[in-house]
Design a protein around this motif. Structure first.
Motif, PDB file in Angstrom:
ATOM      1  N   GLY A 166       0.792  -1.224   0.000  1.00 28.44           N
ATOM      2  CA  GLY A 166       0.000   0.000   0.000  1.00 28.44           C
ATOM      3  C   GLY A 166       0.820   1.267   0.000  1.00 28.44           C
ATOM      4  N   ILE A 167       2.142   1.133   0.130  1.00 33.08           N
ATOM      5  CA  ILE A 167       3.032   2.289   0.161  1.00 33.08           C
ATOM      6  C   ILE A 167       3.861   2.319  -1.118  1.00 33.08           C
ATOM      7  CG2 ILE A 167       4.895   3.444   1.391  1.00 33.08           C
ATOM      8  CD1 ILE A 167       4.024   1.930   3.900  1.00 33.08           C
ATOM      9  N   CYS A 168       3.884   3.465  -1.780  1.00 38.87           N
ATOM     10  CA  CYS A 168       4.695   3.592  -2.989  1.00 38.87           C
ATOM     11  C   CYS A 168       6.164   3.643  -2.624  1.00 38.87           C
ATOM     12  CB  CYS A 168       4.290   4.842  -3.771  1.00 38.87           C
ATOM     13  SG  CYS A 168       5.290   5.107  -5.253  1.00 38.87           S
ATOM     14  N   MET A 169       6.938   2.747  -3.202  1.00 37.06           N
ATOM     15  CA  MET A 169       8.374   2.703  -2.983  1.00 37.06           C
ATOM     16  C   MET A 169       9.088   3.227  -4.227  1.00 37.06           C
ATOM     17  SD  MET A 169       9.132   1.607   0.004  1.00 37.06           S
ATOM     18  CE  MET A 169       7.808   1.605   1.220  1.00 37.06           C
ATOM     19  N   SER A 170       9.906   4.236  -4.047  1.00 37.04           N
ATOM     20  CA  SER A 170      10.633   4.807  -5.178  1.00 37.04           C
ATOM     21  C   SER A 170      11.688   3.832  -5.677  1.00 37.04           C
ATOM     22  CB  SER A 170      11.310   6.121  -4.771  1.00 37.04           C
ATOM     23  OG  SER A 170      12.330   5.876  -3.828  1.00 37.04           O
ATOM     24  N   ARG A 171      12.124   4.030  -6.906  1.00 39.86           N
ATOM     25  CA  ARG A 171      13.207   3.211  -7.443  1.00 39.86           C
ATOM     26  C   ARG A 171      14.462   3.364  -6.589  1.00 39.86           C
ATOM     27  NH1 ARG A 171      10.221   4.996 -11.626  1.00 39.86           N
ATOM     28  NH2 ARG A 171       9.680   3.525 -13.296  1.00 39.86           N
ATOM     29  N   GLU A 172      14.696   4.595  -6.122  1.00 39.34           N
ATOM     30  CA  GLU A 172      15.859   4.843  -5.272  1.00 39.34           C
ATOM     31  C   GLU A 172      15.801   4.011  -4.002  1.00 39.34           C
ATOM     32  OE1 GLU A 172      13.925   7.080  -6.678  1.00 39.34           O
ATOM     33  OE2 GLU A 172      15.027   8.837  -7.373  1.00 39.34           O
ATOM     34  N   LYS A 173      14.624   3.951  -3.378  1.00 40.56           N
ATOM     35  CA  LYS A 173      14.455   3.214  -2.131  1.00 40.56           C
ATOM     36  C   LYS A 173      14.606   1.720  -2.355  1.00 40.56           C
ATOM     37  CE  LYS A 173      13.487   2.774   2.246  1.00 40.56           C
ATOM     38  NZ  LYS A 173      14.460   3.217   3.280  1.00 40.56           N
ATOM     39  N   ILE A 174      14.010   1.222  -3.434  1.00 40.17           N
ATOM     40  CA  ILE A 174      14.114  -0.208  -3.740  1.00 40.17           C
ATOM     41  C   ILE A 174      15.572  -0.580  -3.995  1.00 40.17           C
ATOM     42  CG2 ILE A 174      13.475  -2.038  -5.356  1.00 40.17           C
ATOM     43  CD1 ILE A 174      10.849  -0.483  -5.843  1.00 40.17           C
ATOM     44  N   LEU A 175      16.262   0.233  -4.787  1.00 37.67           N
ATOM     45  CA  LEU A 175      17.647  -0.066  -5.135  1.00 37.67           C
ATOM     46  C   LEU A 175      18.547  -0.014  -3.907  1.00 37.67           C
ATOM     47  CD1 LEU A 175      19.180  -0.734  -7.773  1.00 37.67           C
ATOM     48  CD2 LEU A 175      19.847   1.661  -7.872  1.00 37.67           C
ATOM     49  N   SER A 176      18.364   0.984  -3.063  1.00 41.30           N
ATOM     50  CA  SER A 176      19.223   1.114  -1.885  1.00 41.30           C
ATOM     51  C   SER A 176      18.951   0.013  -0.865  1.00 41.30           C
ATOM     52  CB  SER A 176      19.031   2.486  -1.230  1.00 41.30           C
ATOM     53  OG  SER A 176      17.715   2.634  -0.731  1.00 41.30           O
ATOM     54  N   THR A 177      17.682  -0.431  -0.769  1.00 40.39           N
ATOM     55  CA  THR A 177      17.337  -1.466   0.206  1.00 40.39           C
ATOM     56  C   THR A 177      17.727  -2.857  -0.272  1.00 40.39           C
ATOM     57  OG1 THR A 177      15.468  -0.165   1.033  1.00 40.39           O
ATOM     58  CG2 THR A 177      15.449  -2.531   1.508  1.00 40.39           C
ATOM     59  N   VAL A 178      17.394  -3.169  -1.513  1.00 48.06           N
ATOM     60  CA  VAL A 178      17.620  -4.521  -2.033  1.00 48.06           C
ATOM     61  C   VAL A 178      19.045  -4.709  -2.534  1.00 48.06           C
ATOM     62  CG1 VAL A 178      16.899  -6.214  -3.767  1.00 48.06           C
ATOM     63  CG2 VAL A 178      15.186  -4.798  -2.605  1.00 48.06           C
ATOM     64  N   TRP A 179      19.584  -3.686  -3.213  1.00 48.85           N
ATOM     65  CA  TRP A 179      20.937  -3.803  -3.781  1.00 48.85           C
ATOM     66  C   TRP A 179      21.992  -3.138  -2.911  1.00 48.85           C
ATOM     67  CZ3 TRP A 179      16.753  -4.300  -6.857  1.00 48.85           C
ATOM     68  CH2 TRP A 179      16.797  -5.292  -7.842  1.00 48.85           C
ATOM     69  N   GLY A 180      21.595  -2.180  -2.103  1.00 45.60           N
ATOM     70  CA  GLY A 180      22.518  -1.579  -1.168  1.00 45.60           C
ATOM     71  C   GLY A 180      23.326  -0.419  -1.688  1.00 45.60           C
ATOM     72  N   TYR A 181      22.926   0.181  -2.817  1.00 42.69           N
ATOM     73  CA  TYR A 181      23.633   1.360  -3.300  1.00 42.69           C
ATOM     74  C   TYR A 181      22.646   2.332  -3.936  1.00 42.69           C
ATOM     75  CZ  TYR A 181      23.603  -1.208  -7.773  1.00 42.69           C
ATOM     76  OH  TYR A 181      23.234  -1.918  -8.874  1.00 42.69           O
ATOM     77  N   LEU A 207      -0.896  -6.977  -9.176  1.00 42.09           N
ATOM     78  CA  LEU A 207      -0.884  -6.431  -7.814  1.00 42.09           C
ATOM     79  C   LEU A 207       0.284  -5.480  -7.588  1.00 42.09           C
ATOM     80  CD1 LEU A 207      -1.805  -9.626  -5.728  1.00 42.09           C
ATOM     81  CD2 LEU A 207      -3.313  -7.871  -6.685  1.00 42.09           C
ATOM     82  N   ILE A 208       1.275  -5.530  -8.487  1.00 44.39           N
ATOM     83  CA  ILE A 208       2.383  -4.576  -8.425  1.00 44.39           C
ATOM     84  C   ILE A 208       2.026  -3.420  -9.340  1.00 44.39           C
ATOM     85  CG2 ILE A 208       4.836  -4.185  -8.808  1.00 44.39           C
ATOM     86  CD1 ILE A 208       5.305  -7.149  -8.394  1.00 44.39           C
ATOM     87  N   HIS A 209       1.756  -2.273  -8.751  1.00 42.90           N
ATOM     88  CA  HIS A 209       1.296  -1.101  -9.488  1.00 42.90           C
ATOM     89  C   HIS A 209       2.457  -0.146  -9.769  1.00 42.90           C
ATOM     90  CE1 HIS A 209      -2.948  -2.144  -8.549  1.00 42.90           C
ATOM     91  NE2 HIS A 209      -2.412  -2.591  -7.418  1.00 42.90           N
ATOM     92  N   THR A 210       2.482   0.395 -10.974  1.00 43.07           N
ATOM     93  CA  THR A 210       3.463   1.414 -11.328  1.00 43.07           C
ATOM     94  C   THR A 210       2.902   2.779 -10.959  1.00 43.07           C
ATOM     95  OG1 THR A 210       4.311   0.110 -13.185  1.00 43.07           O
ATOM     96  CG2 THR A 210       4.788   2.470 -13.190  1.00 43.07           C
ATOM     97  N   ILE A 211       3.653   3.535 -10.195  1.00 42.82           N
ATOM     98  CA  ILE A 211       3.275   4.902  -9.857  1.00 42.82           C
ATOM     99  C   ILE A 211       4.144   5.809 -10.721  1.00 42.82           C
ATOM    100  CG2 ILE A 211       2.957   6.587  -8.026  1.00 42.82           C
ATOM    101  CD1 ILE A 211       1.347   3.944  -7.735  1.00 42.82           C
TER     102      ILE A 211
END
Length: 222
Positions: A166-181, A207-211
């Motif tokens: 239910g929370i929009c996750m930015s590409r920056e947040k996904i990359l930093s959390t999952v990939w670590g940079y 179920l994965i929505h693009t914002i």
């Protein structure tokens, strides 16, 4: 254990020296045949894999590795001198966890390696929304009870989105959390992985929505 498959002897020796000096156990290979033979004897934790190789290209080597279910947790970072988007997208599409374009600095390489090897703490053992369920203890994703095969980064990306439903996750947040940079504004890693996850989830991929202009959100209520 880190395996390096690179046919340029000077680059191979530099990578081996850098990794060994940083405390990593590593082995180097100049030919895919030697690398694939060694993989059958001992499974690595991470592979640094060049794309332009003799005998067979790196993407084909990658596909060979990813066919082995027991190798789903092996991290694979592609090394490429090519700037063509096709090569990068193709590698990610076939299950690479990350890529780094030549020429690159050794500090950058070590940062990518460290991020790829970093173990993440499990915040929950079971996630379920819609028809999608993640059993984190079993490292298993199912849709309507049927298992879905995801690469390590696909799994971690889906898990992160579902943990924050239910929370929009930015590409920056996904990359930093999952990939670590950090996101550099041009990295297609997140987009390619989201596309592959949607394909594998089939109907539940919706179920994965693009914002637009922001990122992605997992939401089973819409």
């Amino acid at each position: 254990m880190i395996y390096v498959l690179e046919d340029d002897e000077s680059i191979l020796n530099l990578l081996k020296y850098t990794l060994s000096s940083s405390g990593y156990e590593c082995e180097g290979f100049a030919l895919p045949s030697l690398f694939l033979s060694r993989v059958e004897e001992k499974k690595p934790d991470l592979v640094l894999l060049d794309i332009m190789l003799p005998e067979m290209n790196g993407v084909d080597v990658l596909k060979t590795i990813r066919k082995k279910r027991s190798f789903d947790d092996v991290r694979i970072i592609m090394l490429t001198a090519k700037s063509a988007e096709y090569d990068i997208v193709k590698a990610l599409d076939e299950g690479a966890d990350d890529y780094i374009t030549k020429p690159f600095g050794m500090m950058e390489l070590l940062a990518r390696v460290k991020s790829a090897l970093r173990r993440k703490e499990n915040r929950t053992s079971l996630l379920s929304s819609g028809a999608v369920t993640i059993d984190d203890k079993a490292h298993l994703v199912t849709v309507n009870g049927s298992p879905v095969s995801l690469t390590l980064k696909e799994y971690e990306t889906l898990k992160f989105l579902m943990e924050n439903e239910g929370i929009c996750m930015s590409r920056e947040k996904i990359l930093s959390t999952v990939w670590g940079y950090s996101f550099d504004g041009e990295n297609r890693t997140v987009d390619v992985h989201i596309r592959r996850i949607r394909e594998k989830l089939k109907n539940e991929g919706k179920l994965i929505h693009t914002i637009s202009g922001v990122g992605y959100k997992f939401d089973a209520t819409k």
